[in-house]
Write an enzyme that holds these catalytic residues in place. Structure first.
Site, mmCIF file in Angstrom:
data_model
loop_
_atom_site.group_PDB
_atom_site.id
_atom_site.type_symbol
_atom_site.label_atom_id
_atom_site.label_comp_id
_atom_site.label_asym_id
_atom_site.label_seq_id
_atom_site.Cartn_x
_atom_site.Cartn_y
_atom_site.Cartn_z
ATOM 1 N N LYS A 15 1.041 -1.181 -0.257
ATOM 2 C CA LYS A 15 0.126 0.094 0.042
ATOM 3 C C LYS A 15 1.079 1.182 0.298
ATOM 4 O O LYS A 15 0.942 2.124 -0.499
ATOM 5 C CB LYS A 15 -0.827 -0.154 1.453
ATOM 6 C CG LYS A 15 -2.035 -0.974 1.248
ATOM 7 C CD LYS A 15 -1.964 -0.976 2.640
ATOM 8 C CE LYS A 15 -2.050 -1.358 3.861
ATOM 9 N NZ LYS A 15 -1.614 -2.828 4.110
ATOM 10 N N ARG A 90 -10.211 0.638 7.679
ATOM 11 C CA ARG A 90 -9.645 -0.556 8.539
ATOM 12 C C ARG A 90 -10.374 -1.320 9.141
ATOM 13 O O ARG A 90 -9.983 -2.711 9.538
ATOM 14 C CB ARG A 90 -7.568 -1.370 8.555
ATOM 15 C CG ARG A 90 -7.350 -0.346 9.499
ATOM 16 C CD ARG A 90 -5.397 -0.071 9.592
ATOM 17 N NE ARG A 90 -5.171 -1.253 9.809
ATOM 18 C CZ ARG A 90 -3.566 -1.020 9.017
ATOM 19 N NH1 ARG A 90 -3.434 0.262 8.681
ATOM 20 N NH2 ARG A 90 -3.307 -1.445 9.120
ATOM 21 N N ARG A 127 11.687 -6.653 5.150
ATOM 22 C CA ARG A 127 11.863 -4.398 5.093
ATOM 23 C C ARG A 127 12.717 -3.654 5.649
ATOM 24 O O ARG A 127 12.467 -4.620 6.887
ATOM 25 C CB ARG A 127 10.143 -4.324 5.265
ATOM 26 C CG ARG A 127 9.654 -2.618 5.212
ATOM 27 C CD ARG A 127 8.384 -2.213 5.131
ATOM 28 N NE ARG A 127 7.782 -2.892 6.424
ATOM 29 C CZ ARG A 127 6.488 -2.713 6.616
ATOM 30 N NH1 ARG A 127 6.170 -2.096 5.384
ATOM 31 N NH2 ARG A 127 5.631 -3.009 7.536
ATOM 32 N N ARG A 158 11.383 -2.278 11.107
ATOM 33 C CA ARG A 158 10.422 -1.492 11.987
ATOM 34 C C ARG A 158 9.868 -2.848 13.186
ATOM 35 O O ARG A 158 9.168 -3.625 13.287
ATOM 36 C CB ARG A 158 9.290 -1.134 11.045
ATOM 37 C CG ARG A 158 8.316 0.137 11.094
ATOM 38 C CD ARG A 158 7.100 -0.017 9.725
ATOM 39 N NE ARG A 158 6.383 -0.554 9.989
ATOM 40 C CZ ARG A 158 4.970 -0.736 9.192
ATOM 41 N NH1 ARG A 158 4.752 0.768 8.233
ATOM 42 N NH2 ARG A 158 3.673 -1.169 9.732
ATOM 43 N N ARG A 169 -0.655 -9.651 13.128
ATOM 44 C CA ARG A 169 -1.351 -8.460 12.083
ATOM 45 C C ARG A 169 -2.221 -9.047 11.175
ATOM 46 O O ARG A 169 -3.125 -8.270 11.124
ATOM 47 C CB ARG A 169 -0.401 -7.246 12.020
ATOM 48 C CG ARG A 169 0.328 -5.998 12.666
ATOM 49 C CD ARG A 169 1.608 -5.953 12.254
ATOM 50 N NE ARG A 169 1.664 -4.720 11.196
ATOM 51 C CZ ARG A 169 2.880 -5.078 10.479
ATOM 52 N NH1 ARG A 169 3.891 -5.323 10.656
ATOM 53 N NH2 ARG A 169 2.521 -3.540 9.255
HETATM 54 P P1 AP5 Z 1 5.057 -1.714 2.281
HETATM 55 O O1 AP5 Z 1 4.433 -0.545 0.918
HETATM 56 O O2 AP5 Z 1 5.715 -1.208 3.122
HETATM 57 O O3 AP5 Z 1 3.477 -2.404 2.546
HETATM 58 P P2 AP5 Z 1 2.538 -2.009 3.175
HETATM 59 O O4 AP5 Z 1 1.380 -2.472 2.812
HETATM 60 O O5 AP5 Z 1 2.638 -0.540 3.476
HETATM 61 O O6 AP5 Z 1 2.437 -2.221 4.768
HETATM 62 P P3 AP5 Z 1 2.194 -2.074 6.236
HETATM 63 O O7 AP5 Z 1 3.086 -2.833 7.204
HETATM 64 O O8 AP5 Z 1 2.748 -0.115 6.492
HETATM 65 O O9 AP5 Z 1 0.882 -2.205 6.086
HETATM 66 P P4 AP5 Z 1 0.148 -2.192 7.413
HETATM 67 O O10 AP5 Z 1 -1.060 -1.610 7.524
HETATM 68 O O11 AP5 Z 1 0.710 -3.380 8.431
HETATM 69 O O12 AP5 Z 1 0.935 -1.026 8.703
HETATM 70 P P5 AP5 Z 1 0.349 -0.036 9.049
HETATM 71 O O13 AP5 Z 1 1.342 1.149 8.721
HETATM 72 O O14 AP5 Z 1 -0.071 1.093 7.185
HETATM 73 O O15 AP5 Z 1 5.883 -2.996 1.166
HETATM 74 C C1 AP5 Z 1 6.374 -4.130 2.258
HETATM 75 C C2 AP5 Z 1 7.723 -4.222 1.727
HETATM 76 O O16 AP5 Z 1 7.628 -5.370 0.743
HETATM 77 C C3 AP5 Z 1 8.559 -3.268 1.789
HETATM 78 O O17 AP5 Z 1 9.792 -3.469 2.844
HETATM 79 C C4 AP5 Z 1 8.317 -2.865 0.110
HETATM 80 O O18 AP5 Z 1 9.969 -2.801 -0.416
HETATM 81 C C5 AP5 Z 1 8.413 -4.080 -0.760
HETATM 82 N N1 AP5 Z 1 6.587 -5.070 -1.334
HETATM 83 C C6 AP5 Z 1 6.262 -3.761 -1.968
HETATM 84 N N2 AP5 Z 1 5.572 -4.058 -3.248
HETATM 85 C C7 AP5 Z 1 5.945 -5.016 -3.601
HETATM 86 C C8 AP5 Z 1 5.937 -5.819 -5.002
HETATM 87 N N3 AP5 Z 1 5.305 -5.376 -5.802
HETATM 88 N N4 AP5 Z 1 6.699 -6.667 -5.044
HETATM 89 C C9 AP5 Z 1 8.423 -7.182 -3.984
HETATM 90 N N5 AP5 Z 1 8.564 -6.759 -2.716
HETATM 91 C C10 AP5 Z 1 7.553 -5.233 -2.465
HETATM 92 O O19 AP5 Z 1 0.218 0.407 10.327
HETATM 93 C C11 AP5 Z 1 0.965 0.084 10.953
HETATM 94 C C12 AP5 Z 1 -0.075 0.048 12.788
HETATM 95 O O20 AP5 Z 1 -0.583 1.286 12.567
HETATM 96 C C13 AP5 Z 1 -1.307 -0.642 12.560
HETATM 97 O O21 AP5 Z 1 -1.122 -2.036 12.794
HETATM 98 C C14 AP5 Z 1 -1.873 -0.028 13.888
HETATM 99 O O22 AP5 Z 1 -1.447 -0.218 14.477
HETATM 100 C C15 AP5 Z 1 -1.984 1.114 13.394
HETATM 101 N N6 AP5 Z 1 -3.067 1.811 12.177
HETATM 102 C C16 AP5 Z 1 -2.482 2.412 11.005
HETATM 103 N N7 AP5 Z 1 -4.021 2.612 10.571
HETATM 104 C C17 AP5 Z 1 -4.911 2.369 11.281
HETATM 105 C C18 AP5 Z 1 -6.239 2.505 11.621
HETATM 106 N N8 AP5 Z 1 -6.281 3.185 10.027
HETATM 107 N N9 AP5 Z 1 -7.209 1.358 12.263
HETATM 108 C C19 AP5 Z 1 -6.453 1.281 13.227
HETATM 109 N N10 AP5 Z 1 -4.977 1.658 13.851
HETATM 110 C C20 AP5 Z 1 -4.516 1.983 12.512
#
Ligand code: AP5
Length: 234
Positions: A15, A90, A127, A158, A169
């Protein structure tokens, strides 16, 4: 027509990677709730201290808190021509709150990125993020990078990418976020994209799907039949 986009998908689906690239090419802000929370954690604010406990366990921050943060962010003037919400909504309660806060006629485009679990676990184990500028890196040619190519700072793991937290997660995603497929699934502006392709290919699939939806939305406005529900497939 402003581009108002929601991206959801499991942890590691790409994402952030895709939203950042799309935001630059379409010149609209990427609003990542994960980034907003991590910034609060780094600054040591009251919100950050509260959020860190929840995030480190792989759970979700409360709907009330996160909806307040997003409402405030969407009130800023830079979203006038559109925005990309990365990681929000989410839960169904967050999706309902978002619908309530969008009062104009632009379609809300919803993209679900799908990637198999074993690929997600592999991606997150590799990552690395820059401790200084926050840039995200994945394994390249089997090598896990150690230094940021933009600012030369050390890369770190991270806190929530430890394996036991990743598994939690994924469980939380299935339980609380997957129901968004049923919530959005019959809207003409809902699209599922295969996220298990090289990043550039995912970006191309997304761009084509977005332009398709915007074109259908334009036709619907022209014909005055905005309430029809037509599925657009990627
Ligand atoms: P990346 O692009 O970082 O993936 P992502 O989907 O953004 O993963 P996240 O782990 O950031 O998502 P998340 O939803 O768990 O965490 P968030 O930060 O939103 O890519 C991942 C890896 O793969 C990277 O190394 C990248 O280089 C690689 N990659 C990407 N695309 C690729 C491809 N096509 N091929 C190969 N490699 C690839 O949230 C963190 C925490 O915050 C949550 O757990 C929760 O506690 C809280 N939080 C955030 N939003 C909310 C909400 N709306 N409600 C409640 N709690 C929330």
């Amino acid at each position: 027509m402003a581009l108002k986009l929601v991206m959801f998908g499991p942890p590691g689906a790409g994402k952030g990677t895709q939203a950042s690239q799309l935001g630059q090419s379409r010149q609209i802000p990427q609003i990542s709730t994960g980034d907003i929370l991590r910034e609060a954690v780094n600054r040591g604010t009251a919100l950050g201290c509260q959020a860190k406990i929840v995030m480190d366990k792989g759970k979700l921050v409360s709907d009330e808190l996160i909806v307040g943060i997003v409402r405030e962010r969407l009130a800023r003037s830079d979203v006038e021509h559109g925005f990309i919400l990365d990681g929000f909504p989410r839960t169904v309660a967050q999706a309902v709150a978002l619908d309530e806060s969008l009062t104009d006629e632009d379609p809300l485009i919803v993209i679900e990125l799908s990637v198999p679990d074993q690929v997600l676990v592999q991606r997150l184990s590799c990552r690395r993020v820059c401790g200084q500028c926050g840039a995200t890196y994945g394994a390249s040619g089997g090598e896990v990078p150690t230094v940021c190519s933009s600012c030369a700072a050390d890369l770190v793991v991270r806190d929530d990418d430890r394996e036991e937290v990743v598994l939690e997660r994924l469980r939380v995603y299935r339980e609380q976020t997957q129901p968004l497929v049923a919530f959005y699934g019959d809207r003409f502006s809902f699209v599922n994209i295969d996220g298990n392709q090289p990043p550039d290919a995912v970006q191309v699939s997304m761009s084509i799907a977005i332009d398709d939806v915007l074109s259908v939305a334009g036709d619907r406005v022209a014909h005055g039949d905005r309430n029809d529900r037509v599925q657009v497939t990627s």
